[in-house]
Motif scaffolding. Structure first.
Motif, short mmCIF file in Angstrom:
data_model
loop_
_atom_site.label_atom_id
_atom_site.label_comp_id
_atom_site.label_asym_id
_atom_site.label_seq_id
_atom_site.Cartn_x
_atom_site.Cartn_y
_atom_site.Cartn_z
N GLY A 140 -0.83 1.03 3.13
CA GLY A 140 -1.47 2.28 2.73
C GLY A 140 -1.48 2.52 1.24
O GLY A 140 -1.59 3.66 0.78
N MET A 141 -1.33 1.46 0.46
CA MET A 141 -1.31 1.61 -1.00
C MET A 141 -1.83 0.34 -1.67
O MET A 141 -1.68 -0.76 -1.13
N LEU A 172 -8.93 -1.83 0.13
CA LEU A 172 -9.44 -0.46 0.01
C LEU A 172 -9.48 -0.08 -1.48
O LEU A 172 -8.51 -0.27 -2.20
N ARG A 188 -16.26 7.35 -1.10
CA ARG A 188 -15.63 6.35 -0.22
C ARG A 188 -15.87 6.70 1.25
O ARG A 188 -16.08 5.82 2.08
N TYR A 236 -5.50 0.60 10.24
CA TYR A 236 -4.10 1.07 10.23
C TYR A 236 -3.41 0.67 11.53
O TYR A 236 -2.24 0.28 11.51
N GLY A 252 -1.07 5.21 -4.50
CA GLY A 252 -1.95 5.86 -3.54
C GLY A 252 -1.77 7.36 -3.62
O GLY A 252 -0.82 7.84 -4.27
N THR A 253 -2.64 8.10 -2.97
CA THR A 253 -2.60 9.56 -3.06
C THR A 253 -1.25 10.13 -2.61
O THR A 253 -0.70 11.02 -3.26
N GLU A 266 -3.07 -5.90 -0.62
CA GLU A 266 -2.54 -4.54 -0.81
C GLU A 266 -1.48 -4.26 0.24
O GLU A 266 -1.24 -5.08 1.15
N LEU A 267 -0.87 -3.07 0.15
CA LEU A 267 0.11 -2.67 1.15
C LEU A 267 -0.64 -2.00 2.31
O LEU A 267 -1.85 -1.79 2.24
C1 LIG Z 1 -4.95 0.73 2.80
C2 LIG Z 1 -4.88 1.66 1.64
N1 LIG Z 1 -4.94 1.14 0.42
C3 LIG Z 1 -4.90 1.92 -0.68
C4 LIG Z 1 -4.77 3.30 -0.57
C5 LIG Z 1 -4.74 4.15 -1.79
O1 LIG Z 1 -5.91 4.88 -1.92
P1 LIG Z 1 -5.94 6.29 -2.68
O2 LIG Z 1 -5.39 6.03 -4.04
O3 LIG Z 1 -7.37 6.66 -2.69
O4 LIG Z 1 -5.09 7.21 -1.89
C6 LIG Z 1 -4.69 3.89 0.70
C7 LIG Z 1 -4.54 5.34 0.85
O5 LIG Z 1 -5.50 6.01 1.04
C8 LIG Z 1 -4.76 3.05 1.82
O6 LIG Z 1 -4.69 3.58 3.04
#
Ligand SMILES: Cc1ncc(COP(=O)(O)O)c(C=O)c1O
Length: 374
Positions: free
Chosen positions: A252-253, A274, A98, A218, A319-320, A249-250
């Motif tokens: 960050g998730m 993402l 990625r 972000y 997410g992570t 999506e959210l």
């Molecule tokens: C916008 C966004 N979507 C999704 C994710 C989830 O991605 P991952 O499971 O690789 O952490 C993240 C976190 O990295 C993110 O910032």
């Protein structure tokens, strides 16, 4: 040939007592380890000057391109300590991949997978004492007890470090990876969160940078997050830019729906979402839980109707950082709706437990995602 990441040891590392105090209550993103990996790229010489060096500030010329045009990308992954003391990464090749795709989208140079992994493994090795759950070398104290959700969060990133105000891809780029001990994301246990579906703001548009992990995405999400907070919500959910009608999506998730007929549905990757590593791991796990994984467009109205009729039984973000986060309530301009009973659903809890158990070595890694560092 891979880049060497030899250690130039920090002459002034934190004392063991300081480190212990931090590891006892690390929070998230507050403290950083003694070292960082670095490498430089120039259009003339490619990648060079790679090493693990003492953690410290960069000195940037005020004209440094990233400060003006945001040519920057990053990644996020974790190092996990298992009960036997060993330290592992989970699917780091997906992050390398990625990172390469993000670099291409932001007109940055690709860091080869071997160098991405090499930079991380060298840093984790140098700062092994910072991976929560270990014994202090030479300390009579027992190993810290892990709750099973502490980790060393790793943040690789790359930015345009050329001092030049012309708008073009930089000829000089800096890569670095820093590390930050992280406590359990939910200090008081997992609780369903409240989501605001924004129809005012979008995060990403077709042809834009939504599928890349770049800082600008972000920055653009912060005002929407503030809007969510004004409506008493924990997080914002974005819809598509063209119609505001399809779930994306959210901030960050990624997001998943569980249905009454055991489908596990997530919005398909359209180029503005993402591609989460956790999202992908869950798609792979679905069938082991008797669920049919489905990637397709999901309408905002379809979600609201499905929650109303009971067709959608559970909803969660992934997410992570937080692994899997149950969503208990959805709010939108037209009102609000509770997801199921508003409590963490059974499927959500089971998937969450399984992912964590694999990452921490408590369950068999049937898909071969773990990579040992130490
Ligand atoms: C916008 C966004 N979507 C999704 C994710 C989830 O991605 P991952 O499971 O690789 O952490 C993240 C976190 O990295 C993110 O910032």
């Amino acid at each position: 040939m891979s880049l060497p990441f030899d250690l130039r040891a920090n002459p002034k590392p934190r004392s063991a007592a300081d480190r212990r105090a931090i590891l006892a209550e690390p929070g998230f993103g507050l403290y950083f380890t003694d070292h960082m990996s670095v490498a430089t790229w120039t259009s003339a010489d490619g990648w060079h000057d790679s090493a693990v060096v003492p953690y410290g500030p960069f000195q940037l010329d005020p004209a440094t391109a990233v400060l003006h045009y945001a040519q920057e990308i990053f990644e996020g992954l974790k190092a996990y300590r298992h009960a036997d003391g060993s330290v592992w990464l989970f699917r780091p090749e997906k992050n390398a991949d990625r990172f390469a795709r993000s670099a291409t989208r932001l007109a940055l140079p690709v860091l080869p997978e071997a160098d991405f992994l090499g930079s991380i493994e060298a840093l984790v090795s140098a700062d092994a004492a910072w991976v929560p759950g270990g014994t202090e070398p030479g300390s009579p104290e027992p190993a810290a007890v892990t709750t099973g959700e502490q980790s060393l969060y790793l943040r690789p990133f790359m930015f345009a470090s050329e001092a030049f105000l012309g708008v073009r891809a930089a000829h000089r780029v800096t890569y670095a990876c820093i590390a930050s001990p992280a406590g359990p994301y939910f200090a008081k246990g997992v609780h369903p969160i409240t989501i605001w579906i924004s129809t005012t703001y979008t995060r990403a548009a077709p042809g834009g940078t939504g599928a890349a992990k770049c800082g600008g995405n972000y920055a653009a999400s912060l005002v929407a997050q503030a809007e969510a907070a004004e409506h008493g919500c924990d997080q914002v959910m974005f819809a598509d830019a063209a119609e505001h009608a399809w779930l994306e999506e959210l901030g960050g998730m990624n997001v998943y729906l569980v249905t009454r007929d055991n489908e596990l549905i997530t919005p398909e990757l359209t180029g503005s979402i993402l591609e989460g590593v956790t999202r992908d791991s869950i798609l792979t796990l679905a069938r082991e839980f008797g669920l049919t994984p489905v990637e397709r467009r999901v309408g905002v109205q379809e979600l609201l109707d499905g929650l109303g009729s009971g067709q959608v039984t559970e909803l969660f973000a992934c997410g992570t950082a937080a692994v899997i986060t149950p969503i208990g309530v959805i709010k939108h301009e037209g009102g609000e709706v509770t997801v199921g009973s508003g409590e963490t659903g059974e499927t959500t809890a089971a998937l969450r437990k399984n992912l964590l158990d694999v990452q921490y070595g408590r369950a068999e890694d049937t898909h071969g995602g773990l990579r040992r560092v130490l």
